[in-house]
Design an enzyme around this catalytic site. Structure first.
Site, PDB file in Angstrom:
ATOM      1  N   ASP A   1       0.869  -1.186   0.000  1.00 52.84           N
ATOM      2  CA  ASP A   1       0.000   0.000   0.000  1.00 52.84           C
ATOM      3  C   ASP A   1       0.904   1.234   0.000  1.00 52.84           C
ATOM      4  O   ASP A   1       1.908   1.301   0.724  1.00 52.84           O
ATOM      5  CB  ASP A   1      -0.898   0.003   1.236  1.00 52.84           C
ATOM      6  CG  ASP A   1      -1.889   1.147   1.206  1.00 52.84           C
ATOM      7  OD1 ASP A   1      -2.922   1.006   0.530  1.00 52.84           O
ATOM      8  OD2 ASP A   1      -1.618   2.177   1.847  1.00 52.84           O
TER       9      ASP A   1
ATOM     10  N   ASN B   1      -2.605  12.756  -3.456  1.00 51.52           N
ATOM     11  CA  ASN B   1      -3.677  13.079  -4.401  1.00 51.52           C
ATOM     12  C   ASN B   1      -4.285  14.448  -4.108  1.00 51.52           C
ATOM     13  O   ASN B   1      -4.501  15.257  -5.010  1.00 51.52           O
ATOM     14  CB  ASN B   1      -4.777  12.016  -4.321  1.00 51.52           C
ATOM     15  CG  ASN B   1      -4.856  11.174  -5.587  1.00 51.52           C
ATOM     16  OD1 ASN B   1      -4.282  11.519  -6.612  1.00 51.52           O
ATOM     17  ND2 ASN B   1      -5.572  10.078  -5.514  1.00 51.52           N
TER      18      ASN B   1
ATOM     19  N   ASP C   1      -2.149   9.642 -10.411  1.00 54.46           N
ATOM     20  CA  ASP C   1      -2.049   8.541 -11.387  1.00 54.46           C
ATOM     21  C   ASP C   1      -0.618   8.376 -11.876  1.00 54.46           C
ATOM     22  O   ASP C   1      -0.136   7.254 -12.052  1.00 54.46           O
ATOM     23  CB  ASP C   1      -2.973   8.816 -12.575  1.00 54.46           C
ATOM     24  CG  ASP C   1      -4.454   8.716 -12.211  1.00 54.46           C
ATOM     25  OD1 ASP C   1      -4.750   8.198 -11.110  1.00 54.46           O
ATOM     26  OD2 ASP C   1      -5.290   9.165 -13.018  1.00 54.46           O
TER      27      ASP C   1
ATOM     28  N   GLU D   1      -4.545   2.238  -4.519  1.00 53.05           N
ATOM     29  CA  GLU D   1      -3.098   2.426  -4.411  1.00 53.05           C
ATOM     30  C   GLU D   1      -2.417   1.180  -3.862  1.00 53.05           C
ATOM     31  O   GLU D   1      -1.302   1.237  -3.332  1.00 53.05           O
ATOM     32  CB  GLU D   1      -2.785   3.631  -3.513  1.00 53.05           C
ATOM     33  CG  GLU D   1      -3.148   3.467  -2.054  1.00 53.05           C
ATOM     34  CD  GLU D   1      -4.574   3.896  -1.738  1.00 53.05           C
ATOM     35  OE1 GLU D   1      -4.844   4.205  -0.567  1.00 53.05           O
ATOM     36  OE2 GLU D   1      -5.423   3.925  -2.657  1.00 53.05           O
TER      37      GLU D   1
END
Length: 382
Positions: A245, A253, A262, A289
């Site tokens: 993770d 983000n 992204d 993620e």
């Protein structure tokens, strides 16, 4: 129709090696007339018969190699008609002369040779015109020689020869039509088979593409969860599963926007997939993620070493020249191991790796958790 004519000529030329029988028959004829001194005319006849047979064989070889380049189907048709017509006239004239010059026994041998010649060339009925150009002069001139000779039963033999000529012409017409139809059906079947094979190959390629698409994460290009499960189901024996993770990805983000998020995931995916660490079977995007790695486990230490190497690879991304990351990122890794002697299911492996992933995050992130502490504790209690 040139297409049908080409089929007929192709079939006709496949029988070209039978032309050798003309040379053999000519030698037999020469042998039975040897004692009579073999007049010059008979030798000239043999040269013509043998020469036509050789021309037929050579033309078959040239046609096989597509030579001459400018020859069309019509050219080949005229050539083959010339060959069969010349051969038929040569055999008819020679047979008539030999019957007139020989005795009854010799005449019988000549009749047998002519009958054998028209029988051997009967496959040429696929192109009726060429066959008739051979058998008409060969049989009718022989019959003329029989009528003019004085051998016993010559008239009966001549009449039988004429009837045979007509019968063969009728048979050749029917057989030629059937053979041409069979050749056309064979050609169509070959075309259909080739078409089916082409369609099959295209369908298999499309299925492979579809399978790749359904098992590939479109953003990162890694395998997706579906591919992960397929690989896990196909694996047996010792196996390691790493669940990864990205630490504080929501913050990344929110700070830089989803497009940068992204990009960050793609850079991490690329780094993980380019890893040359031994034993890595699959790198997949598990969702969001999260990533998953399947390791061909040698032992616990090897699986942990793979996990540590992956963690360091991601940690070093921001320091690489030309990195697209806006800030340093780290990952937390949960490790699950199934030893060869164990019977853990896929669900148990993933659940175990997931639990250890969250233990790594609770312990401060940017670390690998493989349950070593729990095993140590259990060993101490025991």
């Amino acid at each position: 129709m040139d297409a049908d004519l080409k089929l007929q000529l192709d079939a006709l030329y496949k029988a070209a090696p039978a032309s050798v029988m003309s040379i053999v028959g000519g030698l037999v004829a020469l042998s039975i007339y040897w004692e009579q001194g073999i007049p010059a005319g008979l030798i000239a006849w043999f040269v013509v018969v043998a020469g036509v047979a050789v021309v037929h064989l050579i033309s078959a070889g040239l046609r096989h190699y597509g030579l001459p380049r400018g020859f069309t189907t019509r050219h080949w048709a005229r050539l083959v008609c010339g060959i069969y017509g010349t051969s038929g006239v040569a055999w008819g004239v020679g047979a008539a002369l030999m019957i007139l010059e020989g005795n009854a026994a010799q005449a019988l041998v000549v009749c047998c040779l002519i009958t054998g010649a028209v029988t051997v060339t009967f496959p040429a009925a696929v192109y009726q015109r060429a066959y008739n150009l051979f058998q008409f002069p060969a049989l009718l001139l022989t019959c003329a020689g029989l009528f003019a000779s004085g051998v016993p039963y010559s008239n009966a033999l001549a009449i039988a020869g004429v009837l045979l000529c007509g019968t063969l012409a009728a048979m050749a017409r029917g057989l030629g039509t059937q053979l041409t139809l069979a050749l056309k059906l064979s050609r169509e079947n070959s075309r259909l088979v080739a078409d089916l094979q082409e369609r099959k190959a295209a369908l298999e390629a499309a299925n492979r593409d579809l399978e790749i698409q359904t098992e590939t994460d479109p953003m990162t290009g890694l395998g997706n969860r579906r591919r992960l499960m397929r690989v896990l189901r196909a694996s047996s024996g010792a196996l390691g599963v790493l669940l990864i993770d990205v630490d504080h990805f929501k913050s990344y983000n929110d700070t830089f926007g989803h497009a940068e998020g992204d990009t960050c995931l793609r850079r991490i995916a690329d780094a993980l997939s380019r890893s040359t660490i031994a034993g890595v079977t699959l790198v997949a995007r598990y969702g969001g993620e999260e990533f998953a790695i399947v390791v061909d486990a040698r032992d616990h230490h090897h699986v942990r070493a793979v996990a540590e190497a992956m963690r360091k690879t991601v940690e070093a991304l921001h320091d690489e020249g030309g990195s697209a990351l806006r800030r340093a990122v780290t990952i937390s890794v949960g490790v699950a191991l199934r030893e060869a002697s164990e019977d853990k299911t896929i669900t148990q492996l993933i659940t175990e790796a997931d639990e250890r992933l969250y233990e790594a995050k609770r312990a401060g992130r940017n670390r690998v958790h493989d349950g070593r502490e729990q095993r140590a504790n259990r060993a101490a209690v025991a």
